[in-house]
Scaffold this active site. Structure first.
Site: not given
Length: 394
Positions: A175-176
């Site tokens: 996600d990051l």
């Protein structure tokens, strides 16, 4: 002279939720963009329910997860399943520079909010779509989550001890990483718009972003070389470059040159610097287990603090393995502005980690704590030209 931030004057419409999209828009806001976050009625962004931990008083508590990726935004509530909500989005799009969303492919098309339709309203619109697997390909319609992308993207296959199970990274890196590439996508498209005068559609996926991390691992595949494998903290190409147990914990040692190797041998009191089995990095890699046994026998005799004093004195790259509490207790975190404090209407004081780039001229800075659900709905709708009576109907 007033302080200037790099994205002052840029308007961002944030239709995203959970982490990759909100992480992207949080830092666009830190760079000066006016970010309006749209949440559905009811519980809002899914991460408002992703606790514990919670902070704040009962009945007005916020999840730490939501707070972590939603500062620098004005928050409004719109029901995009209703025509009234979709019309408000169209008004927002008409004045926006950037739209960030992470709906599954086809969802916005179903609502009449496709890029083609929105670009007719605003040809300068930069539309960033973040999905698990992208807008094309055989996995297009699968739901995308961080853990799924870590598994399918090769990261879990390379993470963990050699004789243990595959492990996910301790933070949601898929996600990051996708959120970071979405920031890059926005900046790329803003720069291109200076030349073309037009916006564009940007397709960012968690899985694509994971592959961008492969670097030398992908090279081993392409050149049919020995493949990287799970090695715990060890490095496939550099030796010694891993964690070692010492008398009171763990310490990493990272020897990236032959000069450092000779210094390490000297301070450890080991007469092996010129031993043919260890004299070069390639030789050390071939005799990794034997070398680690020799190093471990010496390193295990002293404490982390003792070794750090020794290694710092001769500039050997080494570090204790810290937990999160240790990191933020380190004076370095405050010195580098890595702790953000902002007033919050229900939590009291919002805490977050800081922007990782220090700029000499156009300095990003946090402006506001994450919004409560619908905190700025009336304010933003009024800016769009809705009357008080019309706002009440929402």
């Amino acid at each position: 002279m007033p302080e200037v931030r790099p994205l002052d004057g840029i308007k961002v419409l944030d239709l995203s939720r959970i982490l990759a999209g909100p992480y992207c828009t949080q830092y666009l806001g830190e760079m000066g963009a006016d970010v309006v976050k749209v949440e559905p009625p009811g519980h809002g962004d899914d991460t408002r329910l992703w606790g514990p931990p919670f902070v704040g008083e009962d009945g007005a508590a916020e999840t730490v997860y939501f707070l972590a990726a939603n500062r620098n935004k004005r928050g409004i509530v719109l029901d995009l399943k209703s025509e009234r909500g979709r019309e408000a989005v169209r008004r927002l799009v008409a004045g926006a520079d950037v739209l960030v969303e992470n709906f599954r492919p086809g969802t916005l098309e179903k609502w009449g909010l496709s890029y083609a339709e929105l670009a007719e309203l605003n040809p300068r619109l930069i539309h960033v779509s973040i999905t698990g697997f992208g807008q094309t390909g055989p996995y297009r319609d699968r739901p995308g989550y961080d853990l799924v992308a870590q598994a399918m993207g090769g990261v879990m296959g390379l993470t963990g001890e050699p004789d243990g199970a595959p492990a996910k990274v301790g933070l949601p890196v898929a996600d990051l990483n996708a959120g970071t590439w979405a920031i890059i996508a926005v900046l790329m498209a803003l720069q291109a718009r200076h030349t073309t005068g037009r916006g564009q559609y940007l397709d960012v996926s968690l899985l694509d972003a994971q592959l961008a991390w492969h670097v030398y691992a992908a090279g081993a595949h392409f050149y049919d070389a020995p493949r990287p494998r799970r090695m715990g903290s060890a490095h496939p190409s550099i030796v010694p470059y891993q964690a070692y147990p010492v008398s009171d914990g763990w310490l990493i040692v990272a020897i990236g040159s032959e000069k450092l190797w000779r210094v390490l041998c000297r301070v450890l009191g080991l007469d092996i610097a010129e031993d043919p089995k260890f004299a070069t990095n390639a030789a050390r890699a071939a005799h990794r287990d034997e070398l680690n046994t020799r190093l471990g026998e010496v390193l295990g005799t002293r404490t982390v603090e003792d070794w750090m004093k020794t290694f710092d004195a001769v500039s050997i790259p080494a570090a204790p393995i810290k937990d999160i509490d240790d990191v933020y207790a380190d004076p370095w975190a405050a010195e580098r502005d890595q702790v953000v404090r902002l007033p919050h209407p229900t939590v009291g004081t919002y805490f977050g980690n800081g922007f990782p780039i220090k700029a000499s001229e156009t300095r990003p800075r946090p402006t506001s704590a994450p919004p409560t659900l619908g905190q700025h709905t009336a304010e933003v709708l009024a800016e769009l030209g809705y009357s008080a009576a019309e706002i009440a109907e929402f």
